[in-house]
Each structure stands twice: as C-alpha cells, then as structure tokens.
Design a protein around this motif. Structure first.
Motif, PDB file in Angstrom:
ATOM      1  N   GLU A  33       0.858  -1.323   0.120  1.00 39.29           N
ATOM      2  CA  GLU A  33       0.001  -0.214  -0.134  1.00 39.29           C
ATOM      3  C   GLU A  33       0.762   1.432  -0.021  1.00 39.29           C
ATOM      4  O   GLU A  33       0.398   2.108  -0.635  1.00 39.29           O
ATOM      5  N   PHE A  34       1.912   1.365   0.614  1.00 37.05           N
ATOM      6  CA  PHE A  34       2.529   2.525   0.722  1.00 37.05           C
ATOM      7  C   PHE A  34       4.258   1.937   0.354  1.00 37.05           C
ATOM      8  O   PHE A  34       4.873   0.996   0.787  1.00 37.05           O
ATOM      9  N   GLY A  65       4.669   7.239   4.105  1.00 36.61           N
ATOM     10  CA  GLY A  65       3.267   6.906   3.912  1.00 36.61           C
ATOM     11  C   GLY A  65       2.901   5.936   4.982  1.00 36.61           C
ATOM     12  O   GLY A  65       1.563   6.146   5.397  1.00 36.61           O
ATOM     13  N   LEU A  66       3.674   4.997   5.469  1.00 34.71           N
ATOM     14  CA  LEU A  66       3.327   4.117   6.693  1.00 34.71           C
ATOM     15  C   LEU A  66       2.955   5.016   7.672  1.00 34.71           C
ATOM     16  O   LEU A  66       1.762   4.668   8.654  1.00 34.71           O
ATOM     17  N   MET A 102       2.103   8.225   8.076  1.00 32.92           N
ATOM     18  CA  MET A 102       0.817   9.244   7.907  1.00 32.92           C
ATOM     19  C   MET A 102      -0.480   8.263   8.043  1.00 32.92           C
ATOM     20  O   MET A 102      -1.449   8.792   8.568  1.00 32.92           O
ATOM     21  N   SER A 103      -0.351   6.872   7.612  1.00 33.10           N
ATOM     22  CA  SER A 103      -1.481   6.101   7.648  1.00 33.10           C
ATOM     23  C   SER A 103      -1.757   5.728   9.056  1.00 33.10           C
ATOM     24  O   SER A 103      -2.978   5.751   9.311  1.00 33.10           O
ATOM     25  N   ALA A 104      -0.893   5.497  10.076  1.00 33.41           N
ATOM     26  CA  ALA A 104      -1.048   5.247  11.474  1.00 33.41           C
ATOM     27  C   ALA A 104      -1.504   6.538  11.722  1.00 33.41           C
ATOM     28  O   ALA A 104      -2.420   6.339  12.931  1.00 33.41           O
ATOM     29  N   GLY A 159      -3.579   8.659  10.535  1.00 37.14           N
ATOM     30  CA  GLY A 159      -4.801   8.892   9.966  1.00 37.14           C
ATOM     31  C   GLY A 159      -5.173  10.545   9.402  1.00 37.14           C
ATOM     32  O   GLY A 159      -6.124  10.967   8.994  1.00 37.14           O
ATOM     33  N   HIS A 160      -4.050  11.283   9.668  1.00 34.27           N
ATOM     34  CA  HIS A 160      -3.885  12.734   9.234  1.00 34.27           C
ATOM     35  C   HIS A 160      -2.522  13.058   8.977  1.00 34.27           C
ATOM     36  O   HIS A 160      -1.641  12.187   9.419  1.00 34.27           O
ATOM     37  N   THR A 207       3.532   8.442  17.215  1.00 33.18           N
ATOM     38  CA  THR A 207       2.914   7.093  16.973  1.00 33.18           C
ATOM     39  C   THR A 207       3.752   5.927  17.147  1.00 33.18           C
ATOM     40  O   THR A 207       4.902   5.972  16.774  1.00 33.18           O
ATOM     41  N   ARG A 256       3.601  17.332   3.390  1.00 30.60           N
ATOM     42  CA  ARG A 256       4.325  15.938   3.723  1.00 30.60           C
ATOM     43  C   ARG A 256       5.169  16.001   4.797  1.00 30.60           C
ATOM     44  O   ARG A 256       5.618  16.923   5.378  1.00 30.60           O
TER      45      ARG A 256
END
Length: 279
Positions: free
Chosen positions: A230-231, A236-237, A239-241, A243-244, A252, A268
């Motif tokens: 997915e990333f 990217g990983l 940011m996905s964790a 959620g914003h 995180t 970014r």
C-alpha cells in the motif's frame, strides 16, 4: 520600462496582501485561517506559511514538549579524565555537554567542546581539572513557554538550558536550536542524515529516519516486516497510522517502533525520530 513593471507588480502584491487582512482576525485561529487563505491565493509559499505558523504556535508550547529527556542526555562526569570522556564526545559530536557530579541531578556546569581543543593539541595534562573549563549552567522549569525561553536565550547569549521538574530534579535538556526548529523546521547540520542516506543512528540508540526511506530498506535495516503493497515509503506508513498529516513532535507507535515527527510541512513528512520500543 522594466522598473515600472516591477513597481506595478510590487503594488499588486501589496494590494492583494492588504485585502487578505481586510477583515481583522479576532483570535489566533482566525489569524491562521487568514494566513492559510493567503497561501491558497499564492501570497505566501508553503515554506513561508510553515515559518509563520511555527512562530505563532510556539507560544503554545512548553519546554517539556521539545526537551531531550533525561534518559537520552549525553553528559560528562566531573571526575572523568579526558581519556575517559573524549571518545564519547567525539562520537556524539555535540557542541555542548552538561557536566555532572554524583548524579544527573547534580549539574555543575556546561562544557563547550571547543574548549577542549587546546587539550587535544597539547596532549592530556596530569593536572587537568575539568571544572576550570566549565561555563555556568542555566536552569529552566518544564513549564516555561518556548517564546519566553527564546527571548531569554537571546538576552543572555545562552544556547543550552538544563530542564528541572517540580521537585528540582533534572528532567532533560533544551537548546536554542530545539526552539528555533519549532519555528523554521528541522535545522540540519553536518551531523544530520546525509543527502544520500536514509537512516542515521544516534548515540542514544534512536535513529533519524528520512520519511522517503523505502519500506524494503527499512525492513532490511531493522528486521521488520512492514508491507510495501500500500505504501512505498516510511512516511506513507506513518501518515496512515496517524490518519492525518501530523505536525512536529506528534508520536505514534507501529509494530514495536515509536515514530516522532521532527520535520513536516503542510503537505508531507520530511524527518522522523525512531525509537525501538521492543528491544
């Protein structure tokens, strides 16, 4: 002709900026909204907006929010000989170090690395006394506001302060660079992650990680098994964790790793601090 055109463009830019502030903001949030609208209207570029936002929001942060915690402090013991403490200083490559007595709570002064140059050039002296080189230590409470601390740093020409908790114990360290980074973003120097490198180990056991680090490179370095379906990148990983799109100092945990955002703009992530939490 070119001078007239330049003058006209400057007036046009000023008029647009004046219009952006035509409706006077009533609070800080409204001011930020005006600035972001100015960015959308191309009156401010992304970097300028990030700096202005950082300058405004720095008053909301306290020393405890950005300090290097006690557990990660690099210090020198007052009873150590140069042969004992120089290797650690050379490896850490900082410019200043707290010098402690019996414990970390007993800070007796600040040692500047540059003051050791004569010692290195002349060789270790039998009568060496580190206390002859110490500068006075500045102590600040965890609750001090960053804008106040920055003003004191500038007024007193200090670059480092020892942070104390409510009981008078040492809680960590804070530098003027730490404060400025909240305004202008991460300040890289010759000891930060090199241009052609993605990962840099730190003496504390943590790592500086570029957000553009490919996930397969991260997995190879840390023995992790994050999927790159997915990333493609660690950024990217992370940011996905979240959620914003996170801001500086947001934290995180993912798969046994703690990620702290060190540098990000309005679009970014740029730089992360990695702490393995399952050793």
């Amino acid at each position: 002709m070119s001078e007239d055109r330049s003058s006209t463009e400057q007036k046009s830019w000023f008029n647009r900026l004046t219009q952006a502030f035509a409706h006077e903001p009533k609070n800080r949030q409204e001011l930020l909204e005006v600035l972001r609208e100015a960015h959308q209207n191309k009156l401010l570029d992304s970097e300028a907006l990030a700096i202005v936002e950082g300058a405004i929001q720095v008053a909301d942060l306290q020393v405890r929010d950005i300090m290097v915690p006690r557990s990660q402090m690099m210090s020198v013991k007052a009873n150590q000989s140069p042969r004992e403490f120089l290797p650690a200083i050379i490896e850490a490559a900082h410019s200043r170090y707290p010098v402690v007595g019996e414990s970390l709570d007993d800070v007796v002064g600040i040692l500047l690395a540059k003051d050791l140059l004569p010692l290195i050039l002349q060789g270790e002296q039998a009568n060496f006394n580190i206390k002859d080189l110490l500068r006075p230590a500045t102590f600040v409470p965890e609750s001090k506001r960053l804008n106040v601390l920055l003003r004191e740093f500038r007024a007193n020409h200090n670059h480092m302060a020892v942070v104390i908790d409510e009981y008078g114990g040492v809680a960590g360290l804070v530098t003027i660079e730490d404060v400025l980074e909240q305004i202008v973003g991460d300040i890289e120097d010759e000891h930060d992650v090199e241009e052609d490198s993605y990962i840099k180990p730190l003496p504390s056991g943590d790592f500086l990680i570029k957000a553009l680090t490919p996930i397969d490179s991260f997995n190879e370095s840390f023995g992790s098994q994050f999927s790159d379906d997915e990333f493609d990148t660690v950024g990217g990983l992370v940011m996905s964790a979240f959620g914003h799109l996170p801001k500086r100092n947001e934290v995180t945990e993912i798969g046994g790793f703690r990620f702290r955002v060190l540098n990000a703009d309005s679009r970014r992530l740029h730089l992360l601090r990695l702490t393995p939490v399952s050793r």
